[in-house]
Enzyme design. Structure first.
Site, PDB file in Angstrom:
ATOM      1  N   ASP A   1      -6.701  -9.000   1.898  1.00 43.74           N
ATOM      2  CA  ASP A   1      -5.656  -9.064   0.638  1.00 43.74           C
ATOM      3  C   ASP A   1      -6.569  -8.631  -0.253  1.00 43.74           C
ATOM      4  OD1 ASP A   1      -2.979  -8.770   0.289  1.00 43.74           O
ATOM      5  OD2 ASP A   1      -2.992 -10.560  -0.888  1.00 43.74           O
TER       6      ASP A   1
ATOM      7  N   ASN B   1      -4.362  -0.448   9.477  1.00 45.28           N
ATOM      8  CA  ASN B   1      -4.428   0.771   9.026  1.00 45.28           C
ATOM      9  C   ASN B   1      -6.345   1.592   9.487  1.00 45.28           C
ATOM     10  OD1 ASN B   1      -6.046   1.977   6.925  1.00 45.28           O
ATOM     11  ND2 ASN B   1      -5.083   1.137   5.037  1.00 45.28           N
TER      12      ASN B   1
END
EC number: 3.6.1.66
Length: 206
Positions: free
Chosen positions: A75, A12
């Site tokens: 996460d 990303n």
């Protein structure tokens, strides 16, 4: 000065840019951030942990073991009060397809359709792990409280940003500038907790 290469276990580009901005703003020099597209491919373990911390640490361990580089992994997800903390670790695949932001947002809005404004509290949560091969493991957490709006607003950010209105504000996370989001966001808060450990890596290369 020799640069310390640090792998971020992500493809990303926005996540990579966010960490680079935070390092720059903190004056941490000597760290070169690379992503998964910059290293040879390796088997990435599925996210099966029950907590954000478990998933982040597993990803960081995998990256460090496979590449020999210090590895940062995160996460993160959205915990909605009216849904008993869900979607939580399932945030990216809440609608059934991993990373389908539009579908995830649509499902969340549908689930909260009859929930009044005063019960739409939520928080973004991010756990970040840094694993140094043959060395230390550091796990940190950041949270960003807010509420869930009634419709998507804003073109910036990703994930649930267009629905999330941070506490004390009247615009969504997707309407904030990158700098404003870095300063307030869950991931920004978690990454700043990692700055001392990242700075120590840079110091080792001087």
């Amino acid at each position: 000065m020799t640069m310390a290469r640090v792998l971020v276990a992500s493809r990303n580009a926005k996540k990579l840019a966010e960490l680079r901005r935070i390092l720059d703003d903190a004056g941490v020099a000597g760290v070169q951030i690379v992503g998964l597209d910059d290293v040879p491919p390796y088997d990435e373990a599925p996210e099966t942990g029950a907590t954000f911390e478990e998933n982040a640490l597993a990803k960081a361990r995998d990256g460090a073991a496979a590449t020999g580089l210090p590895c940062v992994a995160d996460d993160s997800g959205l915990a909605v009060d009216a849904l008993n903390g869900m979607p939580g670790v399932l945030s990216a695949r809440w609608s059934g397809t991993h990373g389908d932001d539009a579908a995830n947002n649509a499902l969340l809005l549908a689930q909260l359709r009859d929930v009044p404004d005063e019960r739409r509290g939520a928080r973004f949560v991010s756990a970040c792990a840094l694993v140094v091969p043959g060395g230390t493991e550091t796990v940190v957490r950041g949270e960003w409280p807010g509420t869930i709006g009634r419709k998507p607003m804003g073109e910036g950010g990703f994930g649930y940003d267009p629905l999330f209105v941070p506490d004390g504000g009247d615009v969504t996370a997707a309407q904030l500038t990158p700098a404003a989001k870095d300063a307030a966001s869950h991931r920004g808060r978690a990454l700043r907790h990692l700055l001392p450990a990242l700075a120590a890596l840079a110091d080792r290369t001087e």
